[in-house]
Motif scaffolding. Structure first.
Motif, mmCIF file in Angstrom:
data_model
loop_
_atom_site.group_PDB
_atom_site.id
_atom_site.type_symbol
_atom_site.label_atom_id
_atom_site.label_comp_id
_atom_site.label_asym_id
_atom_site.label_seq_id
_atom_site.Cartn_x
_atom_site.Cartn_y
_atom_site.Cartn_z
ATOM 1 N N LEU A 1259 3.337 -8.692 -10.426
ATOM 2 C CA LEU A 1259 3.348 -7.737 -9.315
ATOM 3 C C LEU A 1259 3.003 -8.414 -7.991
ATOM 4 C CD1 LEU A 1259 0.120 -6.810 -8.553
ATOM 5 C CD2 LEU A 1259 0.330 -5.816 -10.800
ATOM 6 N N ILE A 1263 5.531 -8.270 -4.815
ATOM 7 C CA ILE A 1263 5.139 -7.686 -3.523
ATOM 8 C C ILE A 1263 5.372 -8.674 -2.394
ATOM 9 C CG2 ILE A 1263 3.158 -6.873 -2.199
ATOM 10 C CD1 ILE A 1263 2.081 -5.649 -4.782
ATOM 11 N N CYS A 1266 9.029 -8.850 -1.680
ATOM 12 C CA CYS A 1266 9.529 -7.704 -0.909
ATOM 13 C C CYS A 1266 9.183 -7.822 0.564
ATOM 14 C CB CYS A 1266 8.963 -6.419 -1.487
ATOM 15 S SG CYS A 1266 9.581 -6.022 -3.141
ATOM 16 N N LEU A 1320 10.920 -3.827 -6.524
ATOM 17 C CA LEU A 1320 9.668 -3.100 -6.724
ATOM 18 C C LEU A 1320 9.614 -2.364 -8.055
ATOM 19 C CD1 LEU A 1320 9.013 -1.520 -3.202
ATOM 20 C CD2 LEU A 1320 7.669 -3.304 -4.310
ATOM 21 N N ILE A 1323 6.407 -1.813 -10.841
ATOM 22 C CA ILE A 1323 5.063 -1.953 -10.262
ATOM 23 C C ILE A 1323 4.392 -0.581 -10.255
ATOM 24 C CG2 ILE A 1323 3.754 -2.563 -8.214
ATOM 25 C CD1 ILE A 1323 5.868 -4.570 -7.488
ATOM 26 N N ARG A 1325 1.195 1.996 -9.397
ATOM 27 C CA ARG A 1325 0.161 2.132 -8.364
ATOM 28 C C ARG A 1325 -1.220 1.783 -8.918
ATOM 29 N NH1 ARG A 1325 -2.704 1.516 -4.998
ATOM 30 N NH2 ARG A 1325 -3.436 2.844 -3.300
ATOM 31 N N ILE A 1328 -1.892 -2.004 -9.052
ATOM 32 C CA ILE A 1328 -2.279 -2.578 -7.756
ATOM 33 C C ILE A 1328 -3.752 -2.324 -7.492
ATOM 34 C CG2 ILE A 1328 -1.825 -2.538 -5.281
ATOM 35 C CD1 ILE A 1328 0.448 -3.726 -6.821
ATOM 36 N N VAL A 1336 -3.254 -7.745 -1.076
ATOM 37 C CA VAL A 1336 -2.130 -7.237 -1.868
ATOM 38 C C VAL A 1336 -1.960 -5.741 -1.654
ATOM 39 C CG1 VAL A 1336 -1.258 -6.919 -4.211
ATOM 40 C CG2 VAL A 1336 -2.377 -9.059 -3.584
ATOM 41 N N GLU A 1337 -3.066 -5.018 -1.562
ATOM 42 C CA GLU A 1337 -3.000 -3.579 -1.300
ATOM 43 C C GLU A 1337 -2.367 -3.307 0.050
ATOM 44 O OE1 GLU A 1337 -3.901 0.582 -1.874
ATOM 45 O OE2 GLU A 1337 -3.883 -1.124 -3.248
ATOM 46 N N TYR A 1340 1.436 -4.173 -0.155
ATOM 47 C CA TYR A 1340 2.172 -3.192 -0.972
ATOM 48 C C TYR A 1340 2.406 -1.902 -0.197
ATOM 49 C CZ TYR A 1340 2.992 0.202 -4.706
ATOM 50 O OH TYR A 1340 3.505 1.214 -5.475
ATOM 51 N N ASN A 1341 1.377 -1.375 0.452
ATOM 52 C CA ASN A 1341 1.526 -0.144 1.243
ATOM 53 C C ASN A 1341 2.432 -0.365 2.446
ATOM 54 O OD1 ASN A 1341 -0.178 1.834 -0.147
ATOM 55 N ND2 ASN A 1341 -1.873 0.504 0.396
ATOM 56 N N THR A 1343 4.941 -2.423 2.595
ATOM 57 C CA THR A 1343 6.315 -2.486 2.090
ATOM 58 C C THR A 1343 6.879 -1.093 1.864
ATOM 59 O OG1 THR A 1343 5.860 -4.600 1.023
ATOM 60 C CG2 THR A 1343 7.774 -3.363 0.245
#
Length: 1393
Positions: A1259, A1263, A1266, A1320, A1323, A1325, A1328, A1336-1337, A1340-1341, A1343
């Motif tokens: 993951l 991420i 992405c 994605l 993956i 939630r 994460i 990473v959080e 991810y948000n 993206t």
């Protein structure tokens, strides 16, 4: 027997009789005869009917009397001589001879049989039957002739009268039965119909009998259910609670769509008072009157719902008692009686109290350093988005399951649940944390010794209880919580089982053992133990451990007696005997001792038989506990305990909610607003009526604005109620109240500062009220603006012109609007108030006195006649009605159009010499279809009724004749007194002749808050045939006020559309991230007719657990405060503008207010999280993020619409300008927050953990891939993103800068979203969140936010290229007013709708 009075003939029968008689005597009319007129014909018919009525009644009476007489004779004969039974021999159902026998019995035998009988009698009398040898001479009697003569004389065709012969009457009856058996005949059909009617009647009787039985059974069930409700001292419950329960059943009942409205036998009325009460019998009768048509399943579901409502009602009463305590606490802490408390100081005290509580107590309270006790804005940004520690997603026990199990216990179980009440509760209080600095409650020395001696036993019991409750919680949450639960060790389980066996043996072996403790249950103990502690096994364990602990500690006989007798235990403990949350357990009198308490508990169990409510498996386990406890010793009822009242926290219920009107009583508490103007001797007599009108038009009196620095009584009470949660015990409540009283102390300097602040706020309120009334007095016609030159001319004469210098200084500070093409500087109400405030600040002297002098001077400078004052008052009322309509119709524009035209018609009749006015509204749109005819067009979206076929939906282009575009470009009204002489007027009604095209024409531009035109209001008098059709000046000024009122209403509806779009977007965003949420429902607050009227809530939209969104069309459902008391938490949320946590219908709800910039709640979100007491950590964080973004977006939209904030467009997609910008705005705030978080990351140190991966988690690689594909879409499929080593080389300062400056909605962005979405896939939630990496959080948000904005931008671009076919309410483009150089410029970026 007296004859019955015949029924008079009705009109139809009389008419038929008249037609028959008239037809008999009617003669052919002669040729050329004149027909009667309708009036004469009607009069003749009336006379004829009147004369014929009496004759017809006489004939009817005669015939009815004759029929009654014959019937009486028949009945007498039948009673005197019954029918002969021999006639039944003729009855035979053989089909072959059935028709022949029926014919013979009907036509021949009724005459032949009597004839033969007569013949035989005569022959016997004449001795014809004797032997011929004995006869002297042959007989002359001829039987054939005799029978023939008899038959001829008794011909039925000429026989009149009924026969009295029993045999013949029997034959007649048999004949009727045989005729009924002959098929395809009228008697047969009639018999079948009679048989069918008889069967129907029998079935109906059976159904009625069943209904009676069902009615009795249901009433009995309702009577039993009545005992579940908390009753007042008169054993009654308020009718309003019952009505709320019935009304709420419509919301939760699982019924087919479209059937919920008519399931009740009669409409459910709303009762706004609790004074109407019902007893058990009245309750059953009242509820049954609504549910008489319910099926069995529906009735069972209703019983379950009523049980839930009874439970919720107990919770409401308990919370009402808490609110009374908190209100008294506020009054005690408000030493200066200023009406507010310092919010920050209160939160600090709550934080200190919470930190000094024991761990079990902390679980029952809410953390005052986290939401919802504090505000989302108070949370640090990095903590808000990046705090990923694993919090407890679910509490150790569900408060809902605890309440349900506890409410269903029998009296014996309740007694067992009370054994160690005082010991455990006082033990919890006596052993605080090491840092406990609170002042403990006063405890007797004897109790202190007792607590120390049983502390070890209490710890053992607590460990056992924690183990049991943990096991049950794990079993109940196995399917819901994906996180595995680590159960107890086998050693602990074995020891627990052995202890349980020993406890049960002790209970079974010793029949004299009785439960100990007072008659009330300790809420603190019940909350610590949870549902498992209420079982018989655990009660036995507690008893066994107590016995062992007492032996080990060698308690003296006196102290052992104090444990055995509840009266002594109550004396040694400082905790008063109280009932548990939601359970009204009667407390026995002190004189009767423990025996009386046990007697009453058994009696209460017998009075409340079990009702099948269809509870979940937890209830089945609870029933098993009750069955085990039923074998325990019982006690006989006592007369002294028969009428013991139900208690709420140790006190009987008075039957009323003391704090139900808290917000109404204390919303203005402590406000020192001078109302010296509201008297006969005031200096402002000319403004008194205006000020009264302004006050009546204010916001609802029950609402309060949120303030981060202060708390009024309703807000303080609500904050404390949120802090204590649902399971606080009475000793903890006493400690909290005492701690707050002792801790809230203000210095003298702080008190003085607080008083000065209150006085200053009161001065500002009074000043605003005076200046608003003064503005309305000057603007008597309601145009909405004043001419600045006129105001300056009057102010220049103040003090004979001696303050001219102060006026010039004030004018320099005034933000005067930009030079307008019309050359007139308009002062709106807000600008006028600012101007006068600046003038007053430049004068020297007392500020209050100067204000009064200036207002009095300006008031006397404008004199209005009584007729003008009345006209102005009526017009202000109509203008306010237009704006009020926009606020109370759920965002629909059609009622606003109707209100505008209605106000115009009323004013024309009252003050316009009864002119016949045609009115229409046109809005500006981009000209997409025919751009060669001009960049914009005017589309007529509304008009008066007579002009619909000519004007509605028509388009006026710039190359067409007309003055409408001139009025819009110059931004000033254009009045054409005589249209026939103008030559540049476009007439939509081409059918009107040239000579009739006479009248006046008026065009008024529609302006927004920034004086940018978005349409026109047109009026004409072409339909008026009078000579005086010209609009006079006061009418034109009022029409300008109409245009302004419509503009305010129009933009209010547009703002509501933007707010709805924000909420819809937020709900869609959250539904994909928080699957544990059940429903989210949005309610919009709609004010009442005035300040003294209560507001209502309109249900606008809702979303379910699957993310399906439902938007209610106009008119959406409306909820008032009196409709459903169980939904009162929604109104409390609006009143206090604070977050509420409640449990309703077995589900936990979070009511979140969405506030306007002033702090008043305008929307409430009802978030249902189901039976979970708390969401999982990641979902709880996402919920907070959603709420914060929604609140920020709504505030920005409202500030822009009010003119206090200039529109700011950070993303290219925001330039769409219409209601769809709300969705973009929500994602823009998320994007900005994430960009700020990423900007604060250190490129070298923050990503060390990611760089350290040789083989990173899948993951993490996805991420990062992405992110790079969004910034560099040309890298798709290359080593730059597929190879991990190349990926981590791109993590540098440049990447952070690119992320923070990236606009995903820009036109140059060419990203293939499907490629990123494909990357994605897979993956989760939760994965994460469990990773625990803040970078990473963030990525991810970021993206997901970019992808959502890219898709949204594509949708907006497609809609812009498609012409709108609606009422012109889409893609509006107001025209920028022309500058002083007469150059026009179109604003392409604002005011779309």
């Amino acid at each position: 027997m007296a004859e019955e009075t015949p029924k008079p003939l009705d009109d139809s029968e009389m008419k038929a009789l008249w037609d028959e008689l008239a037809g008999r005597g009617k003669q052919r009319p002669q040729a050329g005869a004149e027909e009667l007129s309708p009036r004469t014909d009607a009069q003749w018919k009336a006379v004829f009917f009147e004369n014929m009525q009496s004759r017809a009644l006489i004939l009817q009476n005669t015939k009815v009397g004759r029929l009654h007489k014959n019937k009486e004779q028949q009945e007498k004969a039948a009673k005197k001589v019954p029918p002969d039974g021999l006639s039944r021999e003729w009855f035979d159902e053989e089909a072959m001879t059935l028709e022949a026998r029926a014919y013979l019995l009907d036509k021949l035998l009724p005459t032949l049989v009597p004839g033969v009988e007569k013949l035989l009698k005569v022959a016997e009398r004449k001795k014809v039957l004797e032997a011929e040898a004995e006869k002297e001479e042959p007989s002359k009697f001829d039987p054939i002739n005799f029978l023939g003569e008899y038959l001829m004389r008794r011909n039925p065709a000429y026989e009149s009268g009924e026969t009295t012969d029993p045999y013949l009457r029997g034959i007649k009856a048999v004949t009727e039965e045989l005729k009924a058996q002959v098929p395809e005949t009228t008697p047969h059909k009639l018999a079948q119909m009679k048989m069918l009617v008889k069967e129907k009647r029998q079935q109906r009787d059976q159904v009625e009998e069943i209904k009676k039985c069902v009615k009795a059974m249901r009433k009995e069930a309702l009577a039993v259910q009545f005992r579940e409700w908390t009753q007042d001292t008169s054993s009654q419950i308020p009718l309003g609670l019952v009505q709320s329960a019935l009304r709420s059943f419509l919301d939760i009942a699982t019924l087919p769509i479209g059937t919920t409205e008519g399931i009740y036998a009669r409409p459910v009325e709303a009762i706004a008072t609790l004074e109407l009460k019902v007893n058990e019998e009245e309750f059953a009768e009242h509820v049954f009157s609504y549910i008489k048509n319910f099926t069995s399943d529906m009735f069972q579901e209703l019983l379950k719902h009523l049980f839930q409502c009874a439970n919720d009602a107990r919770g409401i009463l308990t919370h009402d008692r808490w609110r009374q305590t908190f209100l008294q606490l506020f009054l005690d802490c408000d030493h200066g009686k200023v009406g507010i408390l310092d919010r920050k100081r209160v939160l600090t005290l709550l934080e200190n109290f919470y930190s000094n509580c024991s761990e079990p107590a902390k679980k029952r309270l809410r953390n005052p350093t986290r939401w919802p006790v504090i505000e989302l804005d108070d949370i640090d940004l990095l903590e808000f988005w990046g705090q990923l520690e694993d919090e407890t997603s679910l509490s150790q026990q569900s408060s809902l399951l605890y309440k349900t199990a506890h409410l269903g216990l029998s009296a014996e179980a309740i007694v067992l649940n009370q054994v160690l009440k005082d010991i455990l509760s006082e033990d919890a209080l006596a052993v605080p944390d090491a840092g406990d600095t609170e002042v403990p409650l006063a405890v007797s020395p004897e109790a202190d010794v007792l607590e120390q001696q049983v502390s070890s036993a209490g710890e053992t019991i607590t460990a056992i209880q924690t183990t049991v409750s943990g096991e049950e919680a794990a079993e109940g949450q196995k399917e819901e919580d994906p996180t595995p639960f680590a159960g107890p060790s086998p050693a602990i389980e074995d020891s627990f089982i052995e202890a349980m066996k020993v406890g049960l043996d002790a209970w079974e072996g010793d029949g004299n053992v009785k439960p100990e403790g007072p008659a009330a249950t300790s809420e603190e103990e019940a909350a610590v133990k949870g549902p498992a502690a209420t079982s018989a096994e655990e009660a036995a364990v507690i008893a066994t451990v107590l016995e062992q602990a007492s032996k080990e500690n060698d308690l003296g006989p006196d102290k052992q007696r104090s444990l055995e007798r509840p009266d002594i235990a109550a004396k040694t403990s400082t905790a008063e005997p109280v009932s548990s949350l939601g359970e009204e357990t009667p407390v026995p009198d002190q004189d009767t001792g423990a025996e009386a308490g046990h007697e009453h508990l058994e009696e209460s169990t017998e009075d409340q038989p079990a009702v099948d409510t269809g509870e979940p498996p937890a209830t089945a386990a609870m029933e098993g506990q009750v069955s085990v406890l039923s074998s325990l010793p019982s006690w006989k009822p006592s007369k002294s305990a028969e009428k013991a009242p139900q208690l709420i926290w140790g006190l009987p219920w008075s039957g009323d909610l003391e704090t139900a009107d808290l917000t109404f009583k204390y919303s203005d508490y402590g406000k020192e607003v001078r109302e010296d103007w509201n008297s006969e001797n005031t200096r402002f007599t000319g403004l008194r009526m205006n000020m009264l009108e302004i006050q009546c038009r204010g916001p609802p009196s029950s609402t309060s604005a949120f303030d981060k620095n202060s708390l009024n009584p309703p807000q303080f009470v609500q904050l404390m109620e949120t802090f204590v949660g649902e399971e606080i015990s009475q000793p903890e409540m006493k400690r909290l109240v005492k701690f707050m009283k002792q801790g809230y102390v203000l210095l003298e300097k702080e008190k003085i500062s607080q008083m000065e602040r209150i006085r200053h706020e009161a001065f500002l309120v009074r000043q605003q009220l005076l200046l608003s009334a003064l503005f309305e007095k000057w603007d008597n016609e309601g145009s909405g603006f004043l001419d600045m030159e006129e105001v300056d001319a009057v102010l220049g004469t103040f003090k004979e012109g001696m303050e001219q210098e102060a006026l010039e200084k004030a004018k320099l500070q005034l933000p005067i609007p930009q030079q307008h093409p019309s050359g007139v500087v308009k002062l709106t109400k807000r600008v006028f108030q600012t101007y006068i405030e600046l003038v007053i600040s430049e004068f020297t002297g007392n500020e209050d006195e100067i204000l009064d002098n200036v207002v009095e001077f300006l008031m006397t400078a404008v004199e209005k006649t009584l007729m003008e004052q009345l006209r102005g008052s009526a017009r202000r009322k109509w203008l306010h009605g237009i704006q009020h309509t926009a606020k109370t119709n759920g965002g629909s524009i059609e009622p606003v159009y109707q209100a505008v035209f209605k106000a115009l018609a009323r004013d024309a009749d009252a003050h316009g010499d009864s002119k016949k006015i045609s009115a229409y509204i046109a809005l500006l749109e981009y000209n997409i279809l025919f751009p060669v005819r001009g960049d914009v067009l005017l589309r007529y979206v509304a008009c008066t009724e007579d002009d619909i076929q000519y004007v509605l939906n028509q388009s006026l282009y710039m190359d067409m004749k007309g003055v409408s575009f001139a009025a819009a470009l110059e931004d000033k009204p254009i009045h054409v007194p005589r249209v026939q002489l103008h030559g540049n007027i476009h007439f939509w009604n081409c059918d009107r002749p040239e000579q009739e095209r006479k009248g006046s024409f008026l065009v008024i531009p529609l302006e927004d808050i920034r004086r940018k035109v978005f349409g026109i209001l047109g009026l004409d008098t072409l339909r008026d045939q009078n000579e005086q059709t010209i609009f006079v000046p006061h009418e034109i000024r009022f029409y300008q006020g109409i245009a302004k009122a419509f503009s305010v209403a129009y933009h209010h509806i547009r703002t509501l559309d933007s707010v709805k779009q924000i909420i819809i977007t937020a709900m869609e965003w959250l539904s994909t991230r928080a699957p544990s949420l059940h429903t989210i429902t949005a309610y919009f607050m709609e004010p009442g007719k005035g300040r003294i009227h209560d507001y209502t809530l309109r249900q606008v939209m809702t979303t379910n657990q699957k993310g399906h969104m439902e938007t209610f069309p106009h008119p959406a459902p409306v909820l008032s405060r009196s409709d459903n008391i169980f939904r009162d938490y929604l109104f409390k949320c609006i009143d206090c503008a604070e977050v509420l946590n409640v449990c309703v219908y077995e589900d936990h709800h979070i009511a979140v207010p969405l506030r306007d910039p002033a702090g008043y709640a305008m929307v409430v979100l009802d978030i249902n999280i189901g039976q979970r007491q708390k969401l999982p950590s990641c979902e709880h964080k996402d919920l907070q993020k959603m709420l914060k973004m929604v609140q920020a977006a709504i505030c920005e939209i409202l500030k822009e619409e009010s003119g206090s904030l200039e529109p700011y467009y950070a993303l290219e997609a925001e330039y769409v300008g219409d209601w769809r910008r709300g969705g973009v705005l929500f994602y823009r705030f998320i994007l900005q927050d994430l960009q700020n978080c990423i900007w604060n990351l250190d490129p070298e140190n923050s990503f060390n953990e990611i760089r350290s991966y040789e083989e990173p988690p899948v993951l993490v690689h996805k991420i990062l891939k992405c992110v790079l594909l969004i910034l560099y879409p040309q890298w798709a499929g290359t080593e730059e993103v597929e190879n991990w080593k190349y990926c981590i080389q791109n993590i540098d300062k440049e990447l952070i800068e690119n992320i923070c400056y990236f606009d995903p909605t820009a036109a140059y962005v060419q990203i293939r979203s499907e490629v990123v979405y494909r990357c994605l896939q897979g993956i989760q939630r939760t994965a994460i969140w469990k990773l625990g990496s803040a970078p990473v959080e963030y990525l991810y948000n970021w993206t997901l936010t970019c992808l959502s904005l890219i898709d949204l931008a594509k949708t907006l671009r497609c809609s812009q290229t498609t012409p709108s076919q609606s009422y012109g309410l889409l893609l509006l483009s107001p025209i920028q007013s022309k500058t002083a150089s007469n150059s026009s410029e179109y604003n392409q970026t604002t005011n779309f709708i």
